[in-house]
Scaffold this motif. Sequence first.
Motif, PDB file in Angstrom:
ATOM      1  N   LEU A 130      27.877  38.666  46.232  1.00  0.00           N
ATOM      2  CA  LEU A 130      27.246  37.920  45.633  1.00  0.00           C
ATOM      3  C   LEU A 130      28.265  36.113  45.063  1.00  0.00           C
ATOM      4  O   LEU A 130      27.655  35.464  45.241  1.00  0.00           O
ATOM      5  N   ASN A 131      29.219  36.726  44.896  1.00  0.00           N
ATOM      6  CA  ASN A 131      30.077  35.077  44.562  1.00  0.00           C
ATOM      7  C   ASN A 131      29.927  34.502  45.569  1.00  0.00           C
ATOM      8  O   ASN A 131      30.105  33.187  45.562  1.00  0.00           O
ATOM      9  N   TRP A 132      30.228  35.189  46.458  1.00  0.00           N
ATOM     10  CA  TRP A 132      30.350  34.375  48.517  1.00  0.00           C
ATOM     11  C   TRP A 132      28.833  33.403  48.579  1.00  0.00           C
ATOM     12  O   TRP A 132      29.473  33.061  49.039  1.00  0.00           O
TER      13      TRP A 132
ATOM     14  N   THR B  93      32.360  46.560  41.453  1.00  0.00           N
ATOM     15  CA  THR B  93      32.914  45.437  42.129  1.00  0.00           C
ATOM     16  C   THR B  93      32.559  44.599  43.282  1.00  0.00           C
ATOM     17  O   THR B  93      32.813  43.442  43.226  1.00  0.00           O
ATOM     18  N   GLN B  94      32.287  45.109  44.664  1.00  0.00           N
ATOM     19  CA  GLN B  94      31.921  44.806  45.816  1.00  0.00           C
ATOM     20  C   GLN B  94      30.744  43.713  45.691  1.00  0.00           C
ATOM     21  O   GLN B  94      30.458  42.623  46.590  1.00  0.00           O
ATOM     22  N   ASP B  95      30.130  44.779  45.205  1.00  0.00           N
ATOM     23  CA  ASP B  95      28.376  43.465  45.028  1.00  0.00           C
ATOM     24  C   ASP B  95      28.326  42.546  43.814  1.00  0.00           C
ATOM     25  O   ASP B  95      28.393  41.483  44.135  1.00  0.00           O
TER      26      ASP B  95
ATOM     27  N   THR C  23      26.076  46.673  49.837  1.00  0.00           N
ATOM     28  CA  THR C  23      26.458  46.939  48.711  1.00  0.00           C
ATOM     29  C   THR C  23      27.274  48.292  48.078  1.00  0.00           C
ATOM     30  O   THR C  23      25.948  48.757  48.207  1.00  0.00           O
ATOM     31  N   PRO C  24      28.392  48.865  47.547  1.00  0.00           N
ATOM     32  CA  PRO C  24      28.203  49.817  46.914  1.00  0.00           C
ATOM     33  C   PRO C  24      27.210  50.279  45.371  1.00  0.00           C
ATOM     34  O   PRO C  24      26.401  51.757  45.339  1.00  0.00           O
TER      35      PRO C  24
END
Length: 371
Positions: free
Chosen positions: A174-176, A168-170, A162-163
Amino acid sequence: MSAPRTTLRRSLAAAAALPLLAVALTACGYGSDAKDDDAKKANVAADGKKLSADTVRIGYFPNLTHATALVGDQEGLFQKELGGTQLKTSTFNAGPSEIEALNADSIDIGFIGPSPSINGYTKSQGKNLRIIGGAASGGVKLVVNPDKIKTLDDLKGKKIATPQLGNTQDVAFLNWISEKGWKVDAQSGKGDVSVVRTDNKVTPDAYKSGSIDGAWVPEPTASKLVAEGAKELLNESTLWPDDKFVITNIIVSQKFLKEHPDVVEAVLRGSVNTNAWINANPDKAKASANAALKKLTGKALPAEIIDPAWKSIQITDDPLAATLDAQAEHAVKAGLLEEPDLKGIYDLKPLNKILKAAGKPEVADAGLGVK
């Protein structure tokens, strides 16, 4: 969300001091930090009427998820609405540096992602910025090495980039992972999946070297990885209602909004007009965005990267406020953010005034608007 406090956890606050470990916008890595774009200042309209400010300073990223800013500047659509008020632009590589510029009165308005917007608002106790509009949705994908990962279940035990920590993507990844029932320590990234925080600039090389097995990243990084042989396994848009979630919105300093509402409205009219032009002329807009990227970074994106990347980004006036609220909840759930009080983070009255005048539907603030 109810919340008595607006502080980040100490661990995240410490991380935020490091450029690669800050809560930042996703799409980092295609220009220079806070590079004043003096060479490409828009010409002030010779007969244009000056508004209440001589100049408006707008910050954005040299990235496709900031297409509204790229195209609006490139095509002169912001300057057209500003008339005799001069547009000055600066580009940034990361959300924290753009927030710092806003706080330091170096820029007035910025295109930026949800995580730094939330972080900037909460750290200032709601005093430094407002979100005043939307710009883009989507443009985030999970891409993987097809030789190692064939299904989503195969991610267990693999190394996925992740960036940045807490970006935002991290947070989304993590939520997924959590919803899959897997465990990962948010700070270290260690667990059932190894979350490897990797700057977008170097992620393609990390993939080629085999040090990562895939990445949950924004465009055009995702398409760059696909060009290196990776395979798209999941488009994050499919995880959200109506396949939409905020990736870029528009913020303004509260001081500038109070002192120069006419200039803010002019910029928002330019944004609405730019978004309409992009959506009506996708191929011309793609070429315009790429031309802007070439000016800013010295290099245009090749067709095999920009074509799929452009298709995955939705340009929108709607800031998709409910999805920003959900992203904040995901950060809290991951242990990266204490429960924030986001009431007042939005002021959509100027945008809705413009949309109504244009015969377009107004947009909602999800109950997080200023009174």
